[in-house]
Design a protein around this motif. Structure first.
Motif, PDB file in Angstrom:
ATOM      1  N   CYS A 122       1.723  -8.249 -11.459  1.00  0.00           N
ATOM      2  CA  CYS A 122       1.441  -7.091 -10.621  1.00  0.00           C
ATOM      3  C   CYS A 122       0.247  -6.327 -11.181  1.00  0.00           C
ATOM      4  N   GLN A 123      -0.554  -5.799 -10.273  1.00  0.00           N
ATOM      5  CA  GLN A 123      -1.696  -4.971 -10.673  1.00  0.00           C
ATOM      6  C   GLN A 123      -1.869  -3.841  -9.666  1.00  0.00           C
ATOM      7  N   GLY A 124      -2.058  -2.607 -10.184  1.00  0.00           N
ATOM      8  CA  GLY A 124      -2.249  -1.443  -9.323  1.00  0.00           C
ATOM      9  C   GLY A 124      -3.716  -1.039  -9.246  1.00  0.00           C
ATOM     10  N   ILE A 125      -4.130  -0.616  -8.058  1.00  0.00           N
ATOM     11  CA  ILE A 125      -5.504  -0.167  -7.820  1.00  0.00           C
ATOM     12  C   ILE A 125      -5.453   1.189  -7.117  1.00  0.00           C
ATOM     13  N   HIS A 126      -6.187   2.174  -7.643  1.00  0.00           N
ATOM     14  CA  HIS A 126      -6.247   3.492  -7.003  1.00  0.00           C
ATOM     15  C   HIS A 126      -7.483   3.575  -6.116  1.00  0.00           C
ATOM     16  N   ASP A 127      -7.281   4.070  -4.898  1.00  0.00           N
ATOM     17  CA  ASP A 127      -8.394   4.181  -3.953  1.00  0.00           C
ATOM     18  C   ASP A 127      -8.189   5.449  -3.110  1.00  0.00           C
ATOM     19  N   LYS A 128      -8.829   6.531  -3.513  1.00  0.00           N
ATOM     20  CA  LYS A 128      -8.768   7.816  -2.806  1.00  0.00           C
ATOM     21  C   LYS A 128      -7.322   8.291  -2.651  1.00  0.00           C
ATOM     22  N   ASP A 129      -6.818   8.302  -1.411  1.00  0.00           N
ATOM     23  CA  ASP A 129      -5.478   8.826  -1.163  1.00  0.00           C
ATOM     24  C   ASP A 129      -4.427   7.718  -1.023  1.00  0.00           C
ATOM     25  N   LYS A 130      -4.646   6.612  -1.704  1.00  0.00           N
ATOM     26  CA  LYS A 130      -3.650   5.533  -1.690  1.00  0.00           C
ATOM     27  C   LYS A 130      -3.714   4.733  -2.983  1.00  0.00           C
ATOM     28  N   VAL A 131      -2.583   4.087  -3.268  1.00  0.00           N
ATOM     29  CA  VAL A 131      -2.491   3.167  -4.406  1.00  0.00           C
ATOM     30  C   VAL A 131      -2.059   1.818  -3.849  1.00  0.00           C
ATOM     31  N   ILE A 132      -2.771   0.773  -4.241  1.00  0.00           N
ATOM     32  CA  ILE A 132      -2.481  -0.574  -3.758  1.00  0.00           C
ATOM     33  C   ILE A 132      -1.896  -1.398  -4.906  1.00  0.00           C
ATOM     34  N   PHE A 133      -0.717  -1.952  -4.670  1.00  0.00           N
ATOM     35  CA  PHE A 133      -0.079  -2.830  -5.661  1.00  0.00           C
ATOM     36  C   PHE A 133      -0.165  -4.272  -5.163  1.00  0.00           C
ATOM     37  N   ASN A 134      -0.826  -5.106  -5.931  1.00  0.00           N
ATOM     38  CA  ASN A 134      -0.934  -6.536  -5.619  1.00  0.00           C
ATOM     39  C   ASN A 134       0.047  -7.319  -6.494  1.00  0.00           C
ATOM     40  N   LEU A 135       0.865  -8.123  -5.859  1.00  0.00           N
ATOM     41  CA  LEU A 135       1.818  -8.973  -6.571  1.00  0.00           C
ATOM     42  C   LEU A 135       1.543 -10.432  -6.210  1.00  0.00           C
ATOM     43  N   TRP A 136       1.664 -11.345  -7.186  1.00  0.00           N
ATOM     44  CA  TRP A 136       1.430 -12.768  -6.923  1.00  0.00           C
ATOM     45  C   TRP A 136       2.428 -13.621  -7.708  1.00  0.00           C
ATOM     46  N   ASN A 137       2.488 -14.885  -7.339  1.00  0.00           N
ATOM     47  CA  ASN A 137       3.468 -15.831  -7.915  1.00  0.00           C
ATOM     48  C   ASN A 137       4.893 -15.287  -7.806  1.00  0.00           C
ATOM     49  N   MET A 138       5.203 -14.705  -6.673  1.00  0.00           N
ATOM     50  CA  MET A 138       6.548 -14.153  -6.463  1.00  0.00           C
ATOM     51  C   MET A 138       7.527 -15.286  -6.139  1.00  0.00           C
ATOM     52  N   SER A 139       8.780 -15.059  -6.462  1.00  0.00           N
ATOM     53  CA  SER A 139       9.842 -16.036  -6.175  1.00  0.00           C
ATOM     54  C   SER A 139      10.847 -15.411  -5.217  1.00  0.00           C
ATOM     55  N   ALA A 140      11.665 -16.275  -4.612  1.00  0.00           N
ATOM     56  CA  ALA A 140      12.659 -15.791  -3.648  1.00  0.00           C
ATOM     57  C   ALA A 140      13.645 -14.821  -4.303  1.00  0.00           C
ATOM     58  N   SER A 141      13.894 -14.983  -5.594  1.00  0.00           N
ATOM     59  CA  SER A 141      14.822 -14.088  -6.295  1.00  0.00           C
ATOM     60  C   SER A 141      14.285 -12.665  -6.419  1.00  0.00           C
ATOM     61  N   GLN A 142      13.002 -12.475  -6.165  1.00  0.00           N
ATOM     62  CA  GLN A 142      12.403 -11.148  -6.252  1.00  0.00           C
ATOM     63  C   GLN A 142      12.427 -10.407  -4.911  1.00  0.00           C
ATOM     64  N   THR A 143      13.067 -11.008  -3.923  1.00  0.00           N
ATOM     65  CA  THR A 143      13.257 -10.311  -2.652  1.00  0.00           C
ATOM     66  C   THR A 143      14.125  -9.085  -2.882  1.00  0.00           C
ATOM     67  N   ASP A 144      13.620  -7.907  -2.491  1.00  0.00           N
ATOM     68  CA  ASP A 144      14.345  -6.654  -2.741  1.00  0.00           C
ATOM     69  C   ASP A 144      13.597  -5.517  -2.044  1.00  0.00           C
ATOM     70  N   ILE A 145      14.092  -4.292  -2.252  1.00  0.00           N
ATOM     71  CA  ILE A 145      13.399  -3.112  -1.749  1.00  0.00           C
ATOM     72  C   ILE A 145      12.595  -2.487  -2.883  1.00  0.00           C
ATOM     73  N   TYR A 146      11.377  -2.074  -2.565  1.00  0.00           N
ATOM     74  CA  TYR A 146      10.446  -1.554  -3.568  1.00  0.00           C
ATOM     75  C   TYR A 146      10.009  -0.132  -3.172  1.00  0.00           C
ATOM     76  N   PHE A 147       9.918   0.727  -4.167  1.00  0.00           N
ATOM     77  CA  PHE A 147       9.555   2.121  -3.944  1.00  0.00           C
ATOM     78  C   PHE A 147       8.300   2.476  -4.735  1.00  0.00           C
ATOM     79  N   VAL A 175       0.851  -1.192   0.000  1.00  0.00           N
ATOM     80  CA  VAL A 175       0.000   0.000   0.000  1.00  0.00           C
ATOM     81  C   VAL A 175       0.886   1.240   0.000  1.00  0.00           C
ATOM     82  N   CYS A 176       0.639   2.130  -0.967  1.00  0.00           N
ATOM     83  CA  CYS A 176       1.356   3.408  -1.055  1.00  0.00           C
ATOM     84  C   CYS A 176       0.385   4.535  -0.665  1.00  0.00           C
ATOM     85  N   ASN A 177       0.523   5.023   0.545  1.00  0.00           N
ATOM     86  CA  ASN A 177      -0.294   6.145   0.994  1.00  0.00           C
ATOM     87  C   ASN A 177       0.357   7.453   0.523  1.00  0.00           C
TER      88      ASN A 177
END
Length: 218
Positions: free
Chosen positions: A77-102, A31-33
């Motif tokens: 990945c799919q983004g959803i806008h909801d008022k004063d926030k954006v929600i990013f849903n990610l699925w089927n992630m792998s261990a190699s995708q462990t990282d920092i996200y902005f 969730v990105c507020n």
């Protein structure tokens, strides 16, 4: 998360994210507020991976009437806008995708174009599925069992070896006795004294040997 809007400079965007997400089932919701006090009517929000934000994972854009989104082919990945926030849903992630996200929020139109300063980001830690699976439902492996138990095979081999040794000893004993009897039969001599027929009337006993008088003749 944020100071009051009245205290923000005009056309300023602030973003707040949670610092850590632990992913145990390959699915993450980030969730990105955000706050914005400008006059923008068209926006774009995107999720970036890595300390330098080099990889854009997915984005969503919207205005008063339309919403569109897209995802990097290497991510689900799919983004959803909801008022004063954006929600990013990610699925089927792998261990190699462990990282920092902005999260990045942009006011695209009308001018001036503005976007948020880089936030502290969210570390998404994706646990390895195999390790998680072993912890939750351990796999019990069973070694294949032999058709004949090992101790039975050892016992059979021991019995066969014993009988083989007994038969060998009996054969050797028989062979030695046979050889000994054959040796005595070949060396046997009849030692009973005999005399010529013409000397029977001279009064010698039947067991005495006949003397040879020809040796004394001159």
């Amino acid at each position: 998360f944020f100071p009051p809007l009245s205290s923000l400079p005009e056309n300023k965007i602030l973003v707040a994210q949670r610092p850590l997400l632990i992913v145990a089932n390959k699915t993450a919701t980030l969730v990105c507020n955000y706050t914005y006090n400008g006059t923008g009517k068209e926006f774009r929000a995107s999720l970036h991976k890595g300390t330098d934000s080099a990889v854009e994972v997915c984005f969503i854009s919207w205005n008063m009437t339309k919403i569109s989104s897209s995802s990097n082919k290497e991510f689900n990945c799919q983004g959803i806008h909801d008022k004063d926030k954006v929600i990013f849903n990610l699925w089927n992630m792998s261990a190699s995708q462990t990282d920092i996200y902005f999260c990045k929020i942009e006011a695209m139109y009308p001018p001036p174009y503005v976007y948020n300063e880089k936030s502290n980001g969210t570390v998404i830690h994706v646990k390895a599925f195999s390790v998680l699976f072993l912890k939750e439902t351990p796999i019990q492996t069973q070694e294949p069992q032999s058709a004949i138990p090992l101790w039975i095979m050892v016992a059979v081999i021991g019995v066969l070896a014993f009988y083989s040794m007994v038969i060998t000893m009996v054969f050797i004993n028989y062979w030695q006795k046979s050889k000994k009897n054959k040796y005595h039969q070949s060396d046997y001599m009849n030692m009973t004294p005999r005399h010529p027929p013409y000397q029977k009337n001279k009064g010698y006993p039947s067991y005495a040997p006949t003397r040879d008088y020809t040796a004394y003749r001159s």
